[in-house]
Design a protein around this motif. Structure first.
Motif, PDB file in Angstrom:
ATOM      1  N   PRO A 142       2.885  10.064  -6.946  1.00  0.00           N
ATOM      2  CA  PRO A 142       2.640   8.582  -6.085  1.00  0.00           C
ATOM      3  C   PRO A 142       1.905   7.901  -7.271  1.00  0.00           C
ATOM      4  CG  PRO A 142       2.077  11.001  -5.694  1.00  0.00           C
ATOM      5  CD  PRO A 142       2.623  11.327  -7.497  1.00  0.00           C
ATOM      6  N   MET A 143       2.032   6.780  -6.899  1.00  0.00           N
ATOM      7  CA  MET A 143       1.010   5.598  -7.585  1.00  0.00           C
ATOM      8  C   MET A 143       0.568   5.047  -5.748  1.00  0.00           C
ATOM      9  SD  MET A 143       3.213   3.977  -9.961  1.00  0.00           S
ATOM     10  CE  MET A 143       4.138   2.833  -8.844  1.00  0.00           C
ATOM     11  N   VAL A 144      -1.005   4.426  -6.841  1.00  0.00           N
ATOM     12  CA  VAL A 144      -2.193   3.870  -5.363  1.00  0.00           C
ATOM     13  C   VAL A 144      -1.911   2.309  -6.137  1.00  0.00           C
ATOM     14  CG1 VAL A 144      -2.649   5.747  -4.042  1.00  0.00           C
ATOM     15  CG2 VAL A 144      -3.801   5.063  -6.026  1.00  0.00           C
ATOM     16  N   GLY A 145      -2.594   1.373  -5.011  1.00  0.00           N
ATOM     17  CA  GLY A 145      -3.151   0.200  -4.756  1.00  0.00           C
ATOM     18  C   GLY A 145      -3.766   0.073  -4.155  1.00  0.00           C
ATOM     19  N   PHE A 146      -4.474  -1.229  -3.668  1.00  0.00           N
ATOM     20  CA  PHE A 146      -5.671  -1.702  -2.809  1.00  0.00           C
ATOM     21  C   PHE A 146      -5.143  -2.732  -2.673  1.00  0.00           C
ATOM     22  CE2 PHE A 146     -10.386  -3.264  -2.430  1.00  0.00           C
ATOM     23  CZ  PHE A 146     -10.270  -2.330  -0.611  1.00  0.00           C
ATOM     24  N   THR A 147      -5.274  -3.190  -1.234  1.00  0.00           N
ATOM     25  CA  THR A 147      -5.433  -4.710  -1.164  1.00  0.00           C
ATOM     26  C   THR A 147      -7.061  -5.557  -0.837  1.00  0.00           C
ATOM     27  OG1 THR A 147      -4.707  -4.391   1.434  1.00  0.00           O
ATOM     28  CG2 THR A 147      -3.047  -4.242  -0.210  1.00  0.00           C
ATOM     29  N   ASP A 194      13.077   1.761 -12.182  1.00  0.00           N
ATOM     30  CA  ASP A 194      11.226   2.110 -12.209  1.00  0.00           C
ATOM     31  C   ASP A 194      10.430   1.096 -12.132  1.00  0.00           C
ATOM     32  OD1 ASP A 194      11.800   4.471 -13.209  1.00  0.00           O
ATOM     33  OD2 ASP A 194      11.908   4.363 -14.633  1.00  0.00           O
ATOM     34  N   MET A 195       9.083   1.107 -11.389  1.00  0.00           N
ATOM     35  CA  MET A 195       7.803   0.184 -11.437  1.00  0.00           C
ATOM     36  C   MET A 195       6.854   0.775 -12.293  1.00  0.00           C
ATOM     37  SD  MET A 195       6.644   0.760  -7.286  1.00  0.00           S
ATOM     38  CE  MET A 195       5.678  -0.237  -7.258  1.00  0.00           C
ATOM     39  N   SER A 196       5.343  -0.516 -12.740  1.00  0.00           N
ATOM     40  CA  SER A 196       4.897  -0.403 -13.063  1.00  0.00           C
ATOM     41  C   SER A 196       3.709   0.973 -12.227  1.00  0.00           C
ATOM     42  CB  SER A 196       4.424  -1.433 -13.564  1.00  0.00           C
ATOM     43  OG  SER A 196       3.823  -2.556 -12.816  1.00  0.00           O
ATOM     44  N   ASN A 197       2.701   0.005 -12.380  1.00  0.00           N
ATOM     45  CA  ASN A 197       1.188   0.441 -11.921  1.00  0.00           C
ATOM     46  C   ASN A 197       1.231  -0.431 -10.663  1.00  0.00           C
ATOM     47  OD1 ASN A 197       0.610  -0.322 -14.464  1.00  0.00           O
ATOM     48  ND2 ASN A 197      -1.795  -0.279 -13.730  1.00  0.00           N
ATOM     49  N   SER A 207       0.048  -6.679  -7.387  1.00  0.00           N
ATOM     50  CA  SER A 207       2.360  -6.616  -7.475  1.00  0.00           C
ATOM     51  C   SER A 207       1.843  -5.819  -7.938  1.00  0.00           C
ATOM     52  CB  SER A 207       1.653  -8.163  -7.860  1.00  0.00           C
ATOM     53  OG  SER A 207       0.498  -8.787  -9.112  1.00  0.00           O
ATOM     54  N   TRP A 208       2.612  -5.388  -8.392  1.00  0.00           N
ATOM     55  CA  TRP A 208       3.523  -4.895  -9.799  1.00  0.00           C
ATOM     56  C   TRP A 208       4.641  -5.688 -10.365  1.00  0.00           C
ATOM     57  CZ3 TRP A 208       3.618  -4.619  -4.427  1.00  0.00           C
ATOM     58  CH2 TRP A 208       4.920  -3.719  -4.089  1.00  0.00           C
ATOM     59  N   TYR A 209       4.957  -4.680 -11.555  1.00  0.00           N
ATOM     60  CA  TYR A 209       6.376  -5.149 -12.445  1.00  0.00           C
ATOM     61  C   TYR A 209       7.610  -4.449 -12.312  1.00  0.00           C
ATOM     62  CZ  TYR A 209       3.507  -9.298 -14.417  1.00  0.00           C
ATOM     63  OH  TYR A 209       3.396 -10.251 -14.551  1.00  0.00           O
ATOM     64  N   THR A 217      11.095  -7.855 -12.819  1.00  0.00           N
ATOM     65  CA  THR A 217      10.630  -8.775 -11.958  1.00  0.00           C
ATOM     66  C   THR A 217       9.134  -8.661 -11.716  1.00  0.00           C
ATOM     67  OG1 THR A 217      13.222  -8.939 -11.931  1.00  0.00           O
ATOM     68  CG2 THR A 217      11.331  -9.882  -9.942  1.00  0.00           C
ATOM     69  N   GLU A 218       8.443  -9.592 -11.182  1.00  0.00           N
ATOM     70  CA  GLU A 218       7.039  -8.567 -10.696  1.00  0.00           C
ATOM     71  C   GLU A 218       7.485  -9.102  -9.449  1.00  0.00           C
ATOM     72  OE1 GLU A 218       2.583 -11.268 -10.117  1.00  0.00           O
ATOM     73  OE2 GLU A 218       3.540 -11.955 -11.115  1.00  0.00           O
TER      74      GLU A 218
END
Length: 339
Positions: A142-147, A194-197, A207-209, A217-218
């Motif tokens: 899994p991955m996490v990001g913050f808005t 596949d997606m980046s961090n 955002s991610w790539y 693609t972004e």
């Protein structure tokens, strides 16, 4: 941190061109020289434990060293770093499973979502999401990001841009489950590549790539502005007396539900009794065009269905405007005489 750079799980090439890998060692740079590392300037807190360093993070004067299964909290307030605490089953698979927020460091693994605020490690899913359900959705990577703009943590199930995930609000302390069942079959894109961090920009955009075959693609995370699907279920409330029968008379629901040019739908509200799956109707539906807090009185449509029950549960579900808010739910009931 502290005018130094810390790097973990490193490979060192010596003067004889021999490579040595230190999978559980952290090297630290010289003060004010973050690109200069020396042979004897390193931190060892747990060596030969069968795990490798997978990620590093810092908050205040604490360095968080993640391994596959274990988290080590390293105090860096002194010239010599020392181990302050160890947390089992709090490790991560990689750096993409860790992110910075305005409240501390957040990370995800199959055991849950966790927050370190500088004082303690808090498990955020405890009492809110069943661990087995969490594990089945999150997967192995899994991955996490913050808005920063709305202070939400985005959790992506597995690192292959899967079709399920969660958002966690640092304001309300609540989770939203996300899934995609449309034609694209994917929550984050239509290809499943596949997606980046995930990274938060200075403008507050997450955002991610993503690998799209011949192109990179972004993608950017946008909050909903149209109608969204919700499913809110209260716990099965026995009013602290599971052996006594009750008669539920009224439910007072205080909420906001105002429409705009993008969303106009009204969710459905039902109730369930005695831990069952049968849903019963109230005497009225929820009303829109309430931009301020509005309290609506709801009565069971058929009194007998709520007049001899041991427990009571409310479910609000369906498509509705994304600005729908609930302030409180109050249930008025009367205990039945024990015979």
């Amino acid at each position: 941190m502290n005018r130094r750079a810390y790097v973990g799980n490193v490979k060192v090439t010596d003067s004889a061109n021999k490579e040595i890998k230190y999978s559980d060692r952290i090297y630290k740079s010289e003060p004010n020289k973050v690109d200069l590392f020396t042979e004897l300037s390193y931190v060892d807190v747990a060596v030969n434990d069968g795990e490798s360093i997978t990620a590093l993070a810092s908050f205040g004067d604490i360095l968080l060293q993640f391994k596959e299964r274990t988290l080590y909290l390293i105090n860096c307030t002194q010239e010599i770093e020392y181990l302050e605490d160890t947390a089992k089953f709090r490790g991560v698979w990689g750096q993409a499973a860790v992110c910075e927020t305005d409240s501390g460091i957040v990370w995800v693994n199959k055991f849950g979502l966790f927050l370190f605020d500088g004082r303690e490690v808090t498990p955020l899913i405890e009492g809110k999401i069943d661990p087995d359900n969490w594990n089945s959705i999150i997967g192995g990577k899994p991955m996490v990001g913050f808005t920063p703009l709305d202070r939400k943590v985005l959790v992506v199930g597995d690192a292959d841009a899967g079709s399920k995930g969660f958002t966690y609000s640092l304001k309300s302390k609540g989770f939203n489950f996300m899934t995609h069942t449309g034609a694209s079959g994917n929550l984050f894109n239509s290809t499943g590549d596949d997606m980046s961090n995930m990274v938060s920009s200075n403008a507050g955009i997450l955002s991610w790539y993503q690998d799209s075959g011949s192109n990179i693609t972004e993608y950017k995370w946008d909050t909903a502005t149209d109608d969204v699907y919700i499913d809110i279920q209260t716990r099965d409330q026995d009013f602290k007396d599971p052996a006594r029968r009750k008669m539920v008379k009224n439910v007072y629901l205080t909420y906001k539900l105002s429409e705009n040019e993008n969303g106009t739908s009204i969710p459905t509200i039902k109730y369930l009794t005695n831990g069952g799956s049968t849903e019963y109707a109230f005497d009225a539906a929820l009303q829109k065009n309430h931009g301020d807090w509005y309290t609506q009185t709801l009565k069971p449509n058929v009194k007998s269905q709520a007049s001899n029950v041991y427990s009571f549960q409310i479910r609000i579900y369906g498509v509705c405007f994304e600005g729908f808010e609930i302030n409180d739910i109050n249930v008025v009931y009367r205990d039945k005489v024990l015979k």
